[in-house]
Design a protein around this motif. Structure first.
Motif, short mmCIF file in Angstrom:
data_model
loop_
_atom_site.label_atom_id
_atom_site.label_comp_id
_atom_site.label_asym_id
_atom_site.label_seq_id
_atom_site.Cartn_x
_atom_site.Cartn_y
_atom_site.Cartn_z
N GLY A 34 0.82 -1.21 0.00
CA GLY A 34 0.00 0.00 0.00
C GLY A 34 0.85 1.26 0.00
O GLY A 34 0.51 2.25 -0.66
N LEU A 35 1.96 1.23 0.73
CA LEU A 35 2.86 2.38 0.74
C LEU A 35 3.48 2.62 -0.64
O LEU A 35 3.60 3.77 -1.09
CB LEU A 35 3.95 2.20 1.78
CG LEU A 35 3.51 2.40 3.23
CD1 LEU A 35 4.62 1.97 4.19
CD2 LEU A 35 3.12 3.84 3.49
N VAL A 36 3.85 1.55 -1.32
CA VAL A 36 4.39 1.69 -2.68
C VAL A 36 3.33 2.30 -3.58
O VAL A 36 3.60 3.25 -4.34
CB VAL A 36 4.86 0.33 -3.25
CG1 VAL A 36 5.22 0.44 -4.72
CG2 VAL A 36 6.03 -0.21 -2.45
N TRP A 37 2.13 1.79 -3.49
CA TRP A 37 1.01 2.28 -4.29
C TRP A 37 0.80 3.78 -4.05
O TRP A 37 0.71 4.58 -4.98
CB TRP A 37 -0.21 1.47 -3.92
CG TRP A 37 -1.51 1.82 -4.56
CD1 TRP A 37 -1.75 2.70 -5.58
CD2 TRP A 37 -2.77 1.25 -4.23
NE1 TRP A 37 -3.08 2.71 -5.89
CE2 TRP A 37 -3.73 1.83 -5.07
CE3 TRP A 37 -3.18 0.32 -3.30
CZ2 TRP A 37 -5.08 1.51 -5.01
CZ3 TRP A 37 -4.53 -0.01 -3.24
CH2 TRP A 37 -5.46 0.57 -4.09
N ILE A 38 0.75 4.19 -2.79
CA ILE A 38 0.50 5.59 -2.44
C ILE A 38 1.64 6.48 -2.90
O ILE A 38 1.42 7.55 -3.48
CB ILE A 38 0.28 5.71 -0.92
CG1 ILE A 38 -1.04 5.06 -0.52
CG2 ILE A 38 0.32 7.17 -0.47
CD1 ILE A 38 -1.22 4.86 0.97
N LEU A 39 2.88 6.06 -2.65
CA LEU A 39 4.03 6.90 -2.99
C LEU A 39 4.19 7.07 -4.50
O LEU A 39 4.51 8.16 -4.97
CB LEU A 39 5.30 6.32 -2.37
CG LEU A 39 5.40 6.47 -0.86
CD1 LEU A 39 6.55 5.64 -0.32
CD2 LEU A 39 5.55 7.93 -0.47
N VAL A 40 3.97 6.01 -5.25
CA VAL A 40 4.08 6.13 -6.71
C VAL A 40 2.94 6.97 -7.25
O VAL A 40 3.12 7.75 -8.18
CB VAL A 40 4.14 4.74 -7.38
CG1 VAL A 40 4.06 4.85 -8.89
CG2 VAL A 40 5.43 4.02 -6.98
N ALA A 41 1.78 6.86 -6.65
CA ALA A 41 0.64 7.66 -7.10
C ALA A 41 0.85 9.15 -6.79
O ALA A 41 0.30 10.00 -7.50
CB ALA A 41 -0.64 7.18 -6.43
N CYS A 42 1.66 9.46 -5.79
CA CYS A 42 1.91 10.85 -5.42
C CYS A 42 2.99 11.52 -6.27
O CYS A 42 3.13 12.74 -6.22
CB CYS A 42 2.35 10.93 -3.96
SG CYS A 42 1.04 10.59 -2.80
N THR A 43 3.75 10.74 -7.02
CA THR A 43 4.88 11.32 -7.75
C THR A 43 4.49 11.69 -9.17
O THR A 43 3.47 11.25 -9.69
CB THR A 43 6.07 10.34 -7.81
OG1 THR A 43 5.68 9.16 -8.51
CG2 THR A 43 6.56 9.99 -6.43
#
Length: 152
Positions: A34-43
């Motif tokens: 979930g953290l990977v998903w959120i961080l990539v979505a924020c970039t």
């Protein structure tokens, strides 16, 4: 020691999913995925292709891992070897997917290091770290699932 061996020989159901090996790894897999998903979505998504693959892998693995954990928690399996084999196969596929996504994300992040947007670079570094952590978790889960499958 006998109780630890017993947990590796049977597939858990109910709340035992949260306290048996290797199934205890479901929760950290969900958190780091979930953290990977959120961080990539924020970039900033440049280039789109590798970042799109990373998003696909993180969302796919998050959803399937959550559903797989729910199936085990609800007792949809019946302690058969085929469920143990399916658990091994899924986690192997997830580990390979996450490894390929982690390498692609690391490459994109390395290419961004001389860019102007330092905040996106920091978010990508965090996403790379969490992606490799998720890869490691899925890989360990794969090994432990294979051991459990072979013990049937």
């Amino acid at each position: 020691m006998a109780s630890n061996t017993h947990t590796m020989e049977s597939l858990p159901s109910g709340l035992r999913v949260c306290c048996t090996i290797p199934d205890i790894l479901y929760l950290p897999e969900l958190v780091f995925g979930g953290l990977v998903w959120i961080l990539v979505a924020c970039t900033l998504v440049v280039p789109q292709n590798p970042q799109g693959w990373v998003m696909f892998v993180s969302v796919f693995c998050f959803v399937v891992t959550f559903l797989w954990m729910l199936m085990f928690a609800c007792g949809c399996h019946s302690n058969k070897s085929s469920w143990a084999a399916a658990d091994f196969v899924y986690h192997f596929i997830a580990a390979v997917f996450y490894l390929s996504a982690s390498v692609a994300l690391a490459k994109v992040t390395l290419d961004m290091r001389d860019g102007v947007d330092f905040q996106n670079y920091q978010l990508d570094i965090s996403a790379v770290v969490f992606s490799y952590t998720a890869t490691l978790l899925y890989f360990v889960h794969t090994i432990l699932s294979a051991i459990r499958w072979k013990s049937f």
